[in-house]
Design an enzyme around this catalytic site. Structure first.
Site, PDB file in Angstrom:
ATOM      1  N   ARG A  50       1.084  -0.936   0.133  1.00 38.92           N
ATOM      2  CA  ARG A  50      -0.276   0.670  -0.280  1.00 38.92           C
ATOM      3  C   ARG A  50       0.900   0.917   0.012  1.00 38.92           C
ATOM      4  O   ARG A  50       0.903   2.268   1.389  1.00 38.92           O
ATOM      5  CB  ARG A  50      -0.762   0.220   1.079  1.00 38.92           C
ATOM      6  CG  ARG A  50      -2.216  -1.432   1.026  1.00 38.92           C
ATOM      7  CD  ARG A  50      -2.817  -0.922   2.422  1.00 38.92           C
ATOM      8  NE  ARG A  50      -3.395  -2.206   2.579  1.00 38.92           N
ATOM      9  CZ  ARG A  50      -5.005  -1.984   3.608  1.00 38.92           C
ATOM     10  NH1 ARG A  50      -4.653  -1.388   4.614  1.00 38.92           N
ATOM     11  NH2 ARG A  50      -5.201  -3.056   3.284  1.00 38.92           N
ATOM     12  N   ASP A  52       2.196   4.546  -0.192  1.00 34.11           N
ATOM     13  CA  ASP A  52       1.500   5.871  -0.252  1.00 34.11           C
ATOM     14  C   ASP A  52       1.673   7.300  -1.267  1.00 34.11           C
ATOM     15  O   ASP A  52       2.237   6.834  -1.732  1.00 34.11           O
ATOM     16  CB  ASP A  52       1.916   6.580   1.161  1.00 34.11           C
ATOM     17  CG  ASP A  52       2.484   6.558   2.842  1.00 34.11           C
ATOM     18  OD1 ASP A  52       1.440   5.285   2.657  1.00 34.11           O
ATOM     19  OD2 ASP A  52       3.035   6.098   3.158  1.00 34.11           O
ATOM     20  N   TYR A 110      13.316  -0.845  -0.860  1.00 36.45           N
ATOM     21  CA  TYR A 110      13.581   0.177  -0.722  1.00 36.45           C
ATOM     22  C   TYR A 110      14.148   0.885  -1.546  1.00 36.45           C
ATOM     23  O   TYR A 110      15.731   0.972  -0.801  1.00 36.45           O
ATOM     24  CB  TYR A 110      12.193   0.952  -0.133  1.00 36.45           C
ATOM     25  CG  TYR A 110      11.237   0.430   0.729  1.00 36.45           C
ATOM     26  CD1 TYR A 110       9.883   0.977  -0.435  1.00 36.45           C
ATOM     27  CD2 TYR A 110      10.403  -0.803   0.234  1.00 36.45           C
ATOM     28  CE1 TYR A 110       8.804   1.026  -0.428  1.00 36.45           C
ATOM     29  CE2 TYR A 110       9.006  -0.906   1.060  1.00 36.45           C
ATOM     30  CZ  TYR A 110       8.213  -0.094   0.462  1.00 36.45           C
ATOM     31  OH  TYR A 110       6.481  -0.063   0.637  1.00 36.45           O
ATOM     32  N   ARG A 200      10.869   6.208   5.547  1.00 36.52           N
ATOM     33  CA  ARG A 200      11.125   8.092   5.707  1.00 36.52           C
ATOM     34  C   ARG A 200      11.646   8.049   6.752  1.00 36.52           C
ATOM     35  O   ARG A 200      12.635   9.102   6.799  1.00 36.52           O
ATOM     36  CB  ARG A 200       9.801   8.019   5.247  1.00 36.52           C
ATOM     37  CG  ARG A 200       8.967   8.177   3.483  1.00 36.52           C
ATOM     38  CD  ARG A 200       7.480   8.296   3.421  1.00 36.52           C
ATOM     39  NE  ARG A 200       7.830   9.729   3.653  1.00 36.52           N
ATOM     40  CZ  ARG A 200       6.010  10.154   3.949  1.00 36.52           C
ATOM     41  NH1 ARG A 200       5.757   9.485   3.379  1.00 36.52           N
ATOM     42  NH2 ARG A 200       6.396  11.514   4.019  1.00 36.52           N
TER      43      ARG A 200
END
Length: 247
Positions: A50, A52, A110, A200
């Protein structure tokens, strides 16, 4: 009934994330519209993650069941005729009947891109975080090594998350300056799963250590504290890419 998996790539800056939301442009809603156009049937699609709003994907996997007989090698080209310019299908393959794009995922990688330059570059707008102060990627890499291993990452999860089990295993982590553009710094991390805003916050913590606002070598104590307020800020979504999905 066939079970197919499609690999996608998309620029997330004009999407409100993956999941369908009323009156908002999302990757799932755009993909489902294109898929319906080639299959001539409504099929529920399952995404591997999911992502963002504003987050990009170099590789994003979607699975769905269909009775359509279109060959796999024709699915991606047909989708790309109907998909908008900021999303593309890379591949399509038939997978076992019980395959699930999300639940069968064993890990993800990531990457986060930082444009480390005194002046901003419009070509990297919404595709990398612009950070004008000098950074030392070797220092950042040494600090990032403390993310490795199995930990409760509560301190690196958004405070409003309702996930109870916050234990994740990080198997790879590193920071480097890209060889083909010395303005660009890349943070990569691979784990068996990620919490909301985890990558993040990891990046924001490294940046605050670089700026002297957090003491070096304190990532282990921040992890042990399970206290979100002790970690760094949440870096902007623009630099984050889902790079690889592991099955």
């Amino acid at each position: 009934m066939r079970n197919l998996m499609v690999k996608l790539r998309y620029d997330g800056r004009d999407f409100c994330g993956w999941q369908v939301q009323n009156d908002l442009r999302t990757v799932q809603s755009v993909f489902q519209t294109a898929l319906r156009g080639i299959l001539k049937e409504n099929v529920p699609v399952i995404g591997c993650s999911r992502t963002d709003s504003g987050v990009h994907a170099s590789e994003f996997c979607v699975s769905f069941r269909t009775e359509c007989a279109i060959p796999c090698d024709r699915v991606a080209p047909a989708l790309n005729v109907k998909l908008p310019h900021d999303i593309a299908a890379l591949d399509c393959m038939e997978v076992p009947p019980d395959f699930h794009a999300r639940y069968d995922c064993r890990g993800k990688q990531y990457r986060y891109l930082i444009l480390n330059a005194p002046l901003r570059d419009p070509f990297w707008h919404s595709r990398a975080l612009w950070y004008k102060y000098p950074l030392d990627p070797e220092f950042m890499n040494r600090q990032a090594m403390d993310y490795m291993g199995t930990h409760d990452f509560s301190a690196f999860c958004a405070a409003n998350s309702d996930v109870r089990d916050k234990v994740r295993t990080v198997t790879q982590c590193g920071v480097r300056r890209l060889p083909d553009d010395d303005r660009m710094i890349e943070f990569t991390v691979t784990a068996d799963g990620f919490l909301y805003n985890m990558v993040r916050i990891m990046v924001g913590t490294l940046l605050q250590m670089s700026a002297g606002r957090l003491a070096p070598d304190t990532i282990p104590s921040i992890i042990a504290s399970k206290d979100r307020s002790l970690a760094g800020f949440t870096a902007d979504a623009c630099g984050l890419y889902l790079n690889k999905v592991l099955y």
